[in-house]
Design an enzyme around this catalytic site. Structure first.
Site, PDB file in Angstrom:
ATOM      1  N   ASN A  10       0.862  -1.178   0.000  1.00  0.00           N
ATOM      2  CA  ASN A  10       0.000   0.000   0.000  1.00  0.00           C
ATOM      3  C   ASN A  10       0.900   1.230   0.000  1.00  0.00           C
ATOM      4  O   ASN A  10       1.432   1.617   1.037  1.00  0.00           O
ATOM      5  CB  ASN A  10      -0.908  -0.023   1.241  1.00  0.00           C
ATOM      6  CG  ASN A  10      -1.744   1.244   1.373  1.00  0.00           C
ATOM      7  OD1 ASN A  10      -1.840   2.031   0.444  1.00  0.00           O
ATOM      8  ND2 ASN A  10      -2.340   1.444   2.541  1.00  0.00           N
ATOM      9  N   TRP A  11       1.053   1.843  -1.161  1.00  0.00           N
ATOM     10  CA  TRP A  11       1.978   2.982  -1.271  1.00  0.00           C
ATOM     11  C   TRP A  11       1.425   4.270  -0.683  1.00  0.00           C
ATOM     12  O   TRP A  11       2.137   5.238  -0.522  1.00  0.00           O
ATOM     13  CB  TRP A  11       2.320   3.228  -2.746  1.00  0.00           C
ATOM     14  CG  TRP A  11       3.216   2.203  -3.345  1.00  0.00           C
ATOM     15  CD1 TRP A  11       3.849   1.170  -2.698  1.00  0.00           C
ATOM     16  CD2 TRP A  11       3.593   2.101  -4.728  1.00  0.00           C
ATOM     17  NE1 TRP A  11       4.597   0.443  -3.597  1.00  0.00           N
ATOM     18  CE2 TRP A  11       4.459   0.992  -4.838  1.00  0.00           C
ATOM     19  CE3 TRP A  11       3.277   2.837  -5.868  1.00  0.00           C
ATOM     20  CZ2 TRP A  11       5.011   0.610  -6.065  1.00  0.00           C
ATOM     21  CZ3 TRP A  11       3.828   2.460  -7.079  1.00  0.00           C
ATOM     22  CH2 TRP A  11       4.694   1.355  -7.180  1.00  0.00           C
ATOM     23  N   LYS A  12       0.131   4.308  -0.411  1.00  0.00           N
ATOM     24  CA  LYS A  12      -0.514   5.546   0.054  1.00  0.00           C
ATOM     25  C   LYS A  12      -0.175   6.675  -0.923  1.00  0.00           C
ATOM     26  O   LYS A  12      -0.070   6.425  -2.119  1.00  0.00           O
ATOM     27  CB  LYS A  12      -0.099   5.846   1.498  1.00  0.00           C
ATOM     28  CG  LYS A  12      -0.283   4.614   2.400  1.00  0.00           C
ATOM     29  CD  LYS A  12      -0.076   4.875   3.849  1.00  0.00           C
ATOM     30  CE  LYS A  12      -0.304   3.585   4.626  1.00  0.00           C
ATOM     31  NZ  LYS A  12      -0.173   3.760   6.061  1.00  0.00           N
ATOM     32  N   HIS A 103      -9.717   1.657   4.736  1.00  0.00           N
ATOM     33  CA  HIS A 103      -8.438   1.855   5.440  1.00  0.00           C
ATOM     34  C   HIS A 103      -8.649   2.860   6.570  1.00  0.00           C
ATOM     35  O   HIS A 103      -9.436   3.799   6.440  1.00  0.00           O
ATOM     36  CB  HIS A 103      -7.378   2.366   4.456  1.00  0.00           C
ATOM     37  CG  HIS A 103      -6.009   2.362   5.058  1.00  0.00           C
ATOM     38  ND1 HIS A 103      -5.574   3.343   5.901  1.00  0.00           N
ATOM     39  CD2 HIS A 103      -4.999   1.454   4.973  1.00  0.00           C
ATOM     40  CE1 HIS A 103      -4.342   3.051   6.306  1.00  0.00           C
ATOM     41  NE2 HIS A 103      -3.961   1.912   5.754  1.00  0.00           N
ATOM     42  N   GLU A 105      -6.991   5.280   7.565  1.00  0.00           N
ATOM     43  CA  GLU A 105      -6.757   6.683   7.197  1.00  0.00           C
ATOM     44  C   GLU A 105      -7.994   7.262   6.505  1.00  0.00           C
ATOM     45  O   GLU A 105      -8.328   8.424   6.681  1.00  0.00           O
ATOM     46  CB  GLU A 105      -5.504   6.791   6.316  1.00  0.00           C
ATOM     47  CG  GLU A 105      -4.246   6.598   7.154  1.00  0.00           C
ATOM     48  CD  GLU A 105      -3.068   5.979   6.424  1.00  0.00           C
ATOM     49  OE1 GLU A 105      -3.043   6.006   5.180  1.00  0.00           O
ATOM     50  OE2 GLU A 105      -2.163   5.453   7.116  1.00  0.00           O
ATOM     51  N   GLU A 175      -5.834  -4.235  10.703  1.00  0.00           N
ATOM     52  CA  GLU A 175      -4.801  -3.215  10.850  1.00  0.00           C
ATOM     53  C   GLU A 175      -5.045  -2.403  12.124  1.00  0.00           C
ATOM     54  O   GLU A 175      -5.770  -1.394  12.089  1.00  0.00           O
ATOM     55  CB  GLU A 175      -4.807  -2.279   9.641  1.00  0.00           C
ATOM     56  CG  GLU A 175      -4.468  -2.973   8.340  1.00  0.00           C
ATOM     57  CD  GLU A 175      -3.814  -2.004   7.361  1.00  0.00           C
ATOM     58  OE1 GLU A 175      -2.732  -2.322   6.865  1.00  0.00           O
ATOM     59  OE2 GLU A 175      -4.384  -0.931   7.108  1.00  0.00           O
ATOM     60  N   GLY A 181       2.369   2.669  10.726  1.00  0.00           N
ATOM     61  CA  GLY A 181       3.362   3.726  10.543  1.00  0.00           C
ATOM     62  C   GLY A 181       4.071   4.133  11.820  1.00  0.00           C
ATOM     63  O   GLY A 181       4.724   5.165  11.879  1.00  0.00           O
ATOM     64  N   SER A 220       3.142  -1.778  10.432  1.00  0.00           N
ATOM     65  CA  SER A 220       4.593  -1.903  10.633  1.00  0.00           C
ATOM     66  C   SER A 220       5.137  -3.299  10.311  1.00  0.00           C
ATOM     67  O   SER A 220       6.030  -3.794  11.002  1.00  0.00           O
ATOM     68  CB  SER A 220       4.985  -1.473  12.053  1.00  0.00           C
ATOM     69  OG  SER A 220       4.618  -0.113  12.261  1.00  0.00           O
ATOM     70  N   GLY A 241       2.715  -0.897   4.348  1.00  0.00           N
ATOM     71  CA  GLY A 241       2.839   0.500   3.949  1.00  0.00           C
ATOM     72  C   GLY A 241       4.298   0.882   3.778  1.00  0.00           C
ATOM     73  O   GLY A 241       4.904   0.629   2.737  1.00  0.00           O
ATOM     74  N   GLY A 242       4.883   1.451   4.811  1.00  0.00           N
ATOM     75  CA  GLY A 242       6.249   1.993   4.744  1.00  0.00           C
ATOM     76  C   GLY A 242       7.266   1.050   4.121  1.00  0.00           C
ATOM     77  O   GLY A 242       8.059   1.453   3.254  1.00  0.00           O
TER      78      GLY A 242
HETATM   79  P1  PGA Z   1       2.640   0.568   7.672  1.00  0.00           P
HETATM   80  O1  PGA Z   1       1.196   0.819   7.001  1.00  0.00           O
HETATM   81  O2  PGA Z   1       3.172  -0.729   7.134  1.00  0.00           O
HETATM   82  O3  PGA Z   1       3.480   1.759   7.230  1.00  0.00           O
HETATM   83  O4  PGA Z   1       2.449   0.530   9.144  1.00  0.00           O
HETATM   84  C1  PGA Z   1       0.293  -0.232   6.824  1.00  0.00           C
HETATM   85  C2  PGA Z   1      -1.006   0.279   6.235  1.00  0.00           C
HETATM   86  O5  PGA Z   1      -1.454   1.365   6.611  1.00  0.00           O
HETATM   87  O6  PGA Z   1      -1.623  -0.387   5.373  1.00  0.00           O
END
Ligand code: PGA
Length: 261
Positions: A10-12, A103, A105, A175, A181, A220, A241-242
């Protein structure tokens, strides 16, 4: 029931066009020149979710590989006066096979409700796209002992319009918001407990098909913690994500089975 692991990036809101394309090329190379065969032999499903404008470009780079493309969001209506939104059919045209919905966010920053997310899940199913539905509790909800209540409410609400005949294809992502993050991964035990609870709820709602639904863990996930998480019986994949922003790092995550557990 064996479930095929599914690892998704997930590149956001990251990466310009050239970076997105070169990541896709690099990943195809890293996962084997004949990546369809190479991925099949590992028996994992791999997905990249770039920002909307790069869906077509990334899909073009992935053509002929077994790596799928996902959107990070979708609007439930097929068309209309919805400025700034993208329909399921448009995602299909851009080469997508999946879309992430719900998600945290989107829930926290854009006010998305379970009812709205439920419409997205159903709209994706109608367009023959695979929904990757995210659920998860905040730190204060966990500390208040509300984790299971929150997960049950989100799951039930977001699946309110589910086409049950296509339920096996659904992907769920647990999640925990406090792990996203933050570098603070849920321990494998905490994650497994939540996954087992989600599967129990899915079984109560859908019966035996719940055993076929993949549940990803997200929050994470890194190359050095993915294998212990994946060793848990109800963790069937990761939403990253990251650590998905570099092809080398994401490729290592995809190849978690090659690392000693
Ligand atoms: P993260 O994000 O791996 O940076 O914690 C995961 C996500 O929000 O899908």
């Amino acid at each position: 029931m064996t479930r095929r692991p599914i690892l998704a990036a997930n590149w956001k809101m990251h990466k310009r066009r050239a970076e997105a394309e070169s990541f896709a090329r690099d990943l195809v190379k890293r996962l084997g020149s004949d990546s369809a065969t190479s991925l099949r032999s590992q028996d994992v499903e791999v997905v990249i979710a770039p920002p909307f404008p790069w869906l077509g470009a990334v899909s073009a780079q992935l053509a002929g590989s077994a790596i799928g493309c996902a959107a990070q969001n979708v609007h439930p209506e097929p068309q209309g006066a919805f400025t700034g939104e993208v329909s399921p059919a448009m995602l299909v045209d851009a080469g997508c096979r999946y879309a992430i919905v719900g998600h945290s966010e989107r829930r926290a920053l854009f006010g998305e409700t379970d009812a709205f997310i439920a419409r997205k899940v159903a709209a994706l199913q109608r367009a023959d796209l695979t929904p990757i539905l995210c659920v998860g509790e905040t730190l204060s909800e966990r500390e208040a002992g509300q984790t299971e209540a929150v997960l049950a409410r989100q799951l039930e609400g977001s699946l309110a319009e589910l086409d049950v005949s296509q339920a096996a294809r659904l992907v769920l992502a647990y999640e925990p918001v406090w792990a996203i993050g933050t570098g603070r991964t849920a321990t494998p035990e905490i994650a497994q407990q939540a996954h087992a609870f989600l599967r129990e709820r899915l079984t109560a709602r859908l019966g035996s098909v719940a055993g076929a639904i993949r549940i990803q863990y997200g929050g994470s996930v890194k190359p050095d913690n993915v294998s212990v998480l994946m060793a848990e019986p109800d963790i069937d994949g990761a939403l990253v994500g990251g650590a998905s922003l570099e092809a080398a790092s994401f490729a290592t995550i995809v190849r978690y089975q090659e690392k000693p557990k």
